[in-house]
Motif scaffolding. Structure first.
Motif, short mmCIF file in Angstrom:
data_model
loop_
_atom_site.label_atom_id
_atom_site.label_comp_id
_atom_site.label_asym_id
_atom_site.label_seq_id
_atom_site.Cartn_x
_atom_site.Cartn_y
_atom_site.Cartn_z
N LYS A 86 0.70 14.17 4.87
CA LYS A 86 -0.68 14.61 5.04
C LYS A 86 -1.68 13.47 4.86
CE LYS A 86 0.41 19.10 3.00
NZ LYS A 86 0.12 19.95 1.83
N LEU A 87 -1.21 12.33 4.38
CA LEU A 87 -2.12 11.24 4.03
C LEU A 87 -2.01 10.02 4.95
CD1 LEU A 87 -1.82 11.46 0.15
CD2 LEU A 87 -3.75 12.19 1.59
N ILE A 88 -1.46 10.20 6.14
CA ILE A 88 -1.39 9.08 7.08
C ILE A 88 -2.81 8.54 7.32
CG2 ILE A 88 -0.89 8.43 9.47
CD1 ILE A 88 1.46 10.44 9.35
N GLY A 89 -2.97 7.23 7.17
CA GLY A 89 -4.26 6.59 7.38
C GLY A 89 -5.15 6.54 6.15
N VAL A 90 -4.72 7.08 5.04
CA VAL A 90 -5.57 7.11 3.83
C VAL A 90 -5.97 5.70 3.39
CG1 VAL A 90 -3.69 7.15 2.11
CG2 VAL A 90 -5.90 8.19 1.57
N GLU A 91 -5.08 4.73 3.58
CA GLU A 91 -5.37 3.36 3.14
C GLU A 91 -6.57 2.77 3.87
OE1 GLU A 91 -2.39 3.08 6.51
OE2 GLU A 91 -2.70 4.40 4.79
N ASN A 138 0.44 -14.11 -5.26
CA ASN A 138 -0.79 -14.90 -5.08
C ASN A 138 -1.74 -14.31 -4.04
OD1 ASN A 138 -0.49 -16.76 -7.12
ND2 ASN A 138 0.46 -18.31 -5.82
N PRO A 139 -1.25 -13.68 -2.95
CA PRO A 139 -2.19 -13.09 -2.01
C PRO A 139 -3.04 -11.97 -2.60
CG PRO A 139 -0.07 -13.42 -0.96
CD PRO A 139 0.13 -13.69 -2.43
N LEU A 140 -2.67 -11.46 -3.76
CA LEU A 140 -3.44 -10.39 -4.40
C LEU A 140 -4.61 -10.91 -5.23
CD1 LEU A 140 -0.55 -8.06 -5.57
CD2 LEU A 140 -2.05 -7.77 -3.60
N ILE A 141 -4.74 -12.22 -5.37
CA ILE A 141 -5.82 -12.78 -6.18
C ILE A 141 -7.07 -12.91 -5.31
CG2 ILE A 141 -6.58 -14.80 -7.49
CD1 ILE A 141 -3.60 -15.30 -8.15
N PRO A 142 -8.19 -12.32 -5.73
CA PRO A 142 -9.42 -12.42 -4.95
C PRO A 142 -9.84 -13.88 -4.78
CG PRO A 142 -9.71 -10.99 -6.87
CD PRO A 142 -8.37 -11.61 -6.98
N ASP A 143 -10.51 -14.17 -3.66
CA ASP A 143 -10.90 -15.56 -3.43
C ASP A 143 -12.40 -15.74 -3.26
OD1 ASP A 143 -10.69 -14.34 -0.94
OD2 ASP A 143 -9.03 -15.60 -0.30
N GLY A 144 -13.18 -15.01 -4.09
CA GLY A 144 -14.60 -15.25 -4.19
C GLY A 144 -15.50 -14.30 -3.43
N SER A 145 -15.13 -13.96 -2.20
CA SER A 145 -15.97 -13.07 -1.40
C SER A 145 -15.36 -11.67 -1.27
CB SER A 145 -16.17 -13.65 0.00
OG SER A 145 -14.94 -13.68 0.71
N ASN A 146 -14.27 -11.46 -1.98
CA ASN A 146 -13.59 -10.18 -1.82
C ASN A 146 -12.99 -9.71 -3.14
OD1 ASN A 146 -11.01 -11.52 -2.14
ND2 ASN A 146 -11.17 -12.13 -0.01
N LEU A 147 -12.60 -8.46 -3.13
CA LEU A 147 -11.80 -7.88 -4.21
C LEU A 147 -10.53 -7.37 -3.57
CD1 LEU A 147 -14.57 -5.91 -6.12
CD2 LEU A 147 -13.50 -8.06 -6.80
N LYS A 148 -9.44 -7.42 -4.32
CA LYS A 148 -8.15 -6.98 -3.81
C LYS A 148 -7.55 -5.99 -4.79
CE LYS A 148 -7.47 -11.31 -1.37
NZ LYS A 148 -6.59 -12.45 -1.13
N ALA A 149 -6.77 -5.06 -4.25
CA ALA A 149 -6.22 -4.01 -5.09
C ALA A 149 -4.89 -3.54 -4.56
CB ALA A 149 -7.17 -2.82 -5.15
N THR A 150 -4.07 -3.04 -5.45
CA THR A 150 -2.88 -2.29 -5.09
C THR A 150 -3.25 -0.82 -5.21
OG1 THR A 150 -1.47 -4.02 -6.00
CG2 THR A 150 -0.46 -1.88 -5.63
N PHE A 151 -3.02 -0.06 -4.17
CA PHE A 151 -3.35 1.37 -4.14
C PHE A 151 -2.04 2.13 -4.17
CE2 PHE A 151 -4.54 4.91 -0.99
CZ PHE A 151 -4.98 5.77 -1.98
N MET A 152 -1.82 2.90 -5.23
CA MET A 152 -0.58 3.65 -5.39
C MET A 152 -0.87 5.13 -5.44
SD MET A 152 2.34 3.25 -8.25
CE MET A 152 3.10 4.72 -8.86
N ILE A 153 -0.15 5.89 -4.63
CA ILE A 153 -0.26 7.34 -4.60
C ILE A 153 1.00 7.86 -5.29
CG2 ILE A 153 -0.46 9.38 -3.14
CD1 ILE A 153 -1.40 7.37 -0.90
#
Length: 147
Positions: free
Chosen positions: A59-64, A30-45
């Motif tokens: 090499k990607l520390i901080g990429v998120e 449920n925390p992944l569902i946007p609540d009107g003022s935002n968009l939410k995503a799962t980012f997978m590398i």
């Protein structure tokens, strides 16, 4: 709808049929569902080879924190990442991150009026710039915003 399908898939794969198990899956997603003022995503590398994955994630520390969305005519909105738990350490980042992008009312109004949406990453070791996003993708994302 995507989150609904994900929950259904997890319930099926994990053979969860009891009410408590179903509630746990709902609480997780449920925390992944946007609540009107935002968009939410799962980012997978994704790296298929485990040794390559371990090497590249160092090499990607901080990429998120360098993933962004940008409404035409407005500044980029950088992701608020991993609010539920820290997913990196001094040695590497995780291959999965949960992102939230908060938009101002002006940005939402611009999107609803037809402004384009771009997405990207500006990390020194990973650069992506998709400007604009495909129309169908943008339409699906904008539908999740109030306004």
């Amino acid at each position: 709808l995507t989150v609904q399908y994900q929950i259904q898939e997890m319930l099926r794969i994990e053979r969860i049929f009891e009410a408590r198990g179903i509630e746990e899956e709902l609480e997780a997603y449920n925390p992944l569902i946007p609540d009107g003022s935002n968009l939410k995503a799962t980012f997978m590398i994704e790296y298929a080879d485990e040794a390559e994955r371990r090497r590249e994630l160092t090499k990607l520390i901080g990429v998120e924190d360098r993933v962004w969305l940008r409404v035409a005519g407005h500044a980029a909105v950088y992701a608020i990442a991993d609010e539920d738990m820290d997913r990196e350490n001094d040695d590497k980042t995780s291959s999965v991150h949960f992102l939230r992008f908060e938009f101002t009312p002006a940005m939402i109004a611009a999107l609803k009026a037809g402004a384009t949406l771009a997405a990207g990453i500006d990390h020194p070791n990973m650069t992506v710039d998709i400007d604009p996003l495909p129309a169908a993708t943008q339409a699906a994302l904008v539908a999740d915003l109030d306004g």
